[in-house]
Design a protein around this motif. Structure first.
Motif, PDB file in Angstrom:
ATOM      1  N   MET A   1      49.022  29.039  49.407  1.00 49.13           N
ATOM      2  CA  MET A   1      50.409  29.015  49.802  1.00 49.13           C
ATOM      3  C   MET A   1      50.681  30.214  50.711  1.00 49.13           C
ATOM      4  SD  MET A   1      53.768  29.002  47.329  1.00 49.13           S
ATOM      5  CE  MET A   1      53.556  27.379  46.664  1.00 49.13           C
ATOM      6  N   SER A   2      51.214  29.960  51.895  1.00 48.12           N
ATOM      7  CA  SER A   2      51.493  31.044  52.826  1.00 48.12           C
ATOM      8  C   SER A   2      52.777  31.769  52.427  1.00 48.12           C
ATOM      9  CB  SER A   2      51.633  30.500  54.247  1.00 48.12           C
ATOM     10  OG  SER A   2      52.848  29.789  54.372  1.00 48.12           O
ATOM     11  N   ASP A   3      52.992  32.958  53.012  1.00 48.47           N
ATOM     12  CA  ASP A   3      54.191  33.733  52.704  1.00 48.47           C
ATOM     13  C   ASP A   3      55.465  32.993  53.076  1.00 48.47           C
ATOM     14  OD1 ASP A   3      52.862  35.837  51.575  1.00 48.47           O
ATOM     15  OD2 ASP A   3      52.770  37.012  53.420  1.00 48.47           O
ATOM     16  N   LYS A   4      55.415  32.163  54.103  1.00 55.15           N
ATOM     17  CA  LYS A   4      56.596  31.411  54.510  1.00 55.15           C
ATOM     18  C   LYS A   4      56.971  30.345  53.489  1.00 55.15           C
ATOM     19  CE  LYS A   4      56.234  32.260  59.379  1.00 55.15           C
ATOM     20  NZ  LYS A   4      56.385  31.745  60.706  1.00 55.15           N
ATOM     21  N   GLU A   5      56.012  29.871  52.703  1.00 56.51           N
ATOM     22  CA  GLU A   5      56.268  28.845  51.702  1.00 56.51           C
ATOM     23  C   GLU A   5      56.768  29.430  50.390  1.00 56.51           C
ATOM     24  OE1 GLU A   5      52.659  26.677  51.294  1.00 56.51           O
ATOM     25  OE2 GLU A   5      52.713  25.924  53.323  1.00 56.51           O
ATOM     26  N   LYS A   6      56.596  30.731  50.178  1.00 54.89           N
ATOM     27  CA  LYS A   6      56.997  31.358  48.932  1.00 54.89           C
ATOM     28  C   LYS A   6      58.506  31.580  48.920  1.00 54.89           C
ATOM     29  CE  LYS A   6      52.632  33.704  48.240  1.00 54.89           C
ATOM     30  NZ  LYS A   6      51.945  34.984  48.140  1.00 54.89           N
ATOM     31  N   ARG A   7      59.164  31.079  47.864  1.00 58.52           N
ATOM     32  CA  ARG A   7      60.612  31.202  47.775  1.00 58.52           C
ATOM     33  C   ARG A   7      61.037  32.568  47.252  1.00 58.52           C
ATOM     34  NH1 ARG A   7      64.987  26.953  45.407  1.00 58.52           N
ATOM     35  NH2 ARG A   7      66.740  28.387  45.482  1.00 58.52           N
ATOM     36  N   PHE A   8      60.243  33.164  46.357  1.00 57.11           N
ATOM     37  CA  PHE A   8      60.608  34.434  45.743  1.00 57.11           C
ATOM     38  C   PHE A   8      59.735  35.561  46.281  1.00 57.11           C
ATOM     39  CE2 PHE A   8      61.968  31.147  42.857  1.00 57.11           C
ATOM     40  CZ  PHE A   8      63.266  31.545  42.560  1.00 57.11           C
ATOM     41  N   GLU A   9      60.376  36.702  46.518  1.00 49.64           N
ATOM     42  CA  GLU A   9      59.673  37.870  47.029  1.00 49.64           C
ATOM     43  C   GLU A   9      59.853  39.026  46.056  1.00 49.64           C
ATOM     44  OE1 GLU A   9      59.749  40.770  50.943  1.00 49.64           O
ATOM     45  OE2 GLU A   9      61.219  39.179  50.759  1.00 49.64           O
ATOM     46  N   LYS A  10      58.762  39.686  45.701  1.00 48.65           N
ATOM     47  CA  LYS A  10      58.823  40.861  44.834  1.00 48.65           C
ATOM     48  C   LYS A  10      59.249  42.039  45.691  1.00 48.65           C
ATOM     49  CE  LYS A  10      55.237  41.469  42.257  1.00 48.65           C
ATOM     50  NZ  LYS A  10      53.932  41.859  41.723  1.00 48.65           N
ATOM     51  N   VAL A  11      60.385  42.683  45.318  1.00 48.30           N
ATOM     52  CA  VAL A  11      60.894  43.778  46.140  1.00 48.30           C
ATOM     53  C   VAL A  11      60.832  45.122  45.433  1.00 48.30           C
ATOM     54  CG1 VAL A  11      62.374  42.312  47.544  1.00 48.30           C
ATOM     55  CG2 VAL A  11      63.282  43.323  45.444  1.00 48.30           C
ATOM     56  N   TYR A  12      60.612  45.139  44.108  1.00 47.40           N
ATOM     57  CA  TYR A  12      60.574  46.399  43.374  1.00 47.40           C
ATOM     58  C   TYR A  12      59.773  46.226  42.106  1.00 47.40           C
ATOM     59  CZ  TYR A  12      62.168  50.482  40.753  1.00 47.40           C
ATOM     60  OH  TYR A  12      62.212  51.645  40.037  1.00 47.40           O
ATOM     61  N   ARG A  13      59.019  47.273  41.745  1.00 46.93           N
ATOM     62  CA  ARG A  13      58.269  47.255  40.485  1.00 46.93           C
ATOM     63  C   ARG A  13      58.243  48.656  39.920  1.00 46.93           C
ATOM     64  NH1 ARG A  13      52.379  45.921  38.517  1.00 46.93           N
ATOM     65  NH2 ARG A  13      52.963  45.564  36.369  1.00 46.93           N
ATOM     66  N   GLN A  14      58.486  48.755  38.609  1.00 46.74           N
ATOM     67  CA  GLN A  14      58.487  50.041  37.918  1.00 46.74           C
ATOM     68  C   GLN A  14      57.690  49.912  36.636  1.00 46.74           C
ATOM     69  OE1 GLN A  14      62.338  51.920  37.278  1.00 46.74           O
ATOM     70  NE2 GLN A  14      61.748  52.291  35.175  1.00 46.74           N
ATOM     71  N   GLY A  15      56.778  50.863  36.402  1.00 45.53           N
ATOM     72  CA  GLY A  15      56.035  50.894  35.150  1.00 45.53           C
ATOM     73  C   GLY A  15      54.819  50.000  35.146  1.00 45.53           C
ATOM     74  N   MET A  16      54.039  50.164  34.096  1.00 44.84           N
ATOM     75  CA  MET A  16      52.840  49.347  33.900  1.00 44.84           C
ATOM     76  C   MET A  16      53.100  48.358  32.763  1.00 44.84           C
ATOM     77  SD  MET A  16      50.502  50.255  36.083  1.00 44.84           S
ATOM     78  CE  MET A  16      48.888  49.957  35.438  1.00 44.84           C
ATOM     79  N   SER A  17      53.232  48.848  31.561  1.00 40.43           N
ATOM     80  CA  SER A  17      53.552  47.992  30.422  1.00 40.43           C
ATOM     81  C   SER A  17      54.300  48.837  29.405  1.00 40.43           C
ATOM     82  CB  SER A  17      52.289  47.416  29.803  1.00 40.43           C
ATOM     83  OG  SER A  17      52.644  46.548  28.751  1.00 40.43           O
ATOM     84  N   PRO A  18      55.576  48.686  29.200  1.00 38.68           N
ATOM     85  CA  PRO A  18      56.432  47.632  29.763  1.00 38.68           C
ATOM     86  C   PRO A  18      56.703  47.851  31.250  1.00 38.68           C
ATOM     87  CG  PRO A  18      57.765  49.166  28.515  1.00 38.68           C
ATOM     88  CD  PRO A  18      56.329  49.591  28.339  1.00 38.68           C
ATOM     89  N   SER A  19      57.074  46.773  31.920  1.00 37.95           N
ATOM     90  CA  SER A  19      57.351  46.894  33.341  1.00 37.95           C
ATOM     91  C   SER A  19      58.632  46.148  33.699  1.00 37.95           C
ATOM     92  CB  SER A  19      56.194  46.345  34.167  1.00 37.95           C
ATOM     93  OG  SER A  19      56.085  44.952  34.015  1.00 37.95           O
ATOM     94  N   LEU A  20      59.244  46.579  34.786  1.00 35.22           N
ATOM     95  CA  LEU A  20      60.429  45.933  35.342  1.00 35.22           C
ATOM     96  C   LEU A  20      60.106  45.529  36.775  1.00 35.22           C
ATOM     97  CD1 LEU A  20      63.135  48.495  34.197  1.00 35.22           C
ATOM     98  CD2 LEU A  20      62.608  46.299  33.143  1.00 35.22           C
ATOM     99  N   THR A  21      60.487  44.323  37.140  1.00 35.11           N
ATOM    100  CA  THR A  21      60.245  43.820  38.484  1.00 35.11           C
ATOM    101  C   THR A  21      61.510  43.137  38.975  1.00 35.11           C
ATOM    102  OG1 THR A  21      57.945  43.398  37.877  1.00 35.11           O
ATOM    103  CG2 THR A  21      58.722  42.389  39.914  1.00 35.11           C
ATOM    104  N   ILE A  22      61.858  43.361  40.236  1.00 39.24           N
ATOM    105  CA  ILE A  22      62.989  42.670  40.838  1.00 39.24           C
ATOM    106  C   ILE A  22      62.446  41.707  41.882  1.00 39.24           C
ATOM    107  CG2 ILE A  22      65.073  42.897  42.236  1.00 39.24           C
ATOM    108  CD1 ILE A  22      65.512  45.618  40.915  1.00 39.24           C
ATOM    109  N   PHE A  23      62.899  40.455  41.777  1.00 36.19           N
ATOM    110  CA  PHE A  23      62.539  39.405  42.723  1.00 36.19           C
ATOM    111  C   PHE A  23      63.790  38.978  43.471  1.00 36.19           C
ATOM    112  CE2 PHE A  23      59.384  38.989  39.360  1.00 36.19           C
ATOM    113  CZ  PHE A  23      58.214  38.876  40.071  1.00 36.19           C
TER     114      PHE A  23
END
Length: 58
Positions: A1-23
């Protein structure tokens, strides 16, 4: 799947485990917060101080 086909983009990530991610939904601009700890996790709409969804404008 190319980047143009992906609907969600990961824009932020914090931590390893536990972790927070913003899409960001590239079609609507709505931001989602994903929290993960071990084998469990949860996804929710990211809200601003007025309780409205955070929307990223391109």
């Amino acid at each position: 799947m190319s980047d143009k086909e992906k609907r969600f983009e990961k824009v932020y990530r914090q931590g390893m485990s536990p972790s927070l991610t913003i899409f960001v939904d590239k079609e609507t601009g709505v931001n989602y917060l994903y929290a993960q700890s071990g084998y469990s996790g949860g996804l929710t709409v990211l809200l601003d101080e007025n309780g409205k969804p955070v929307i990223t404008k391109e």
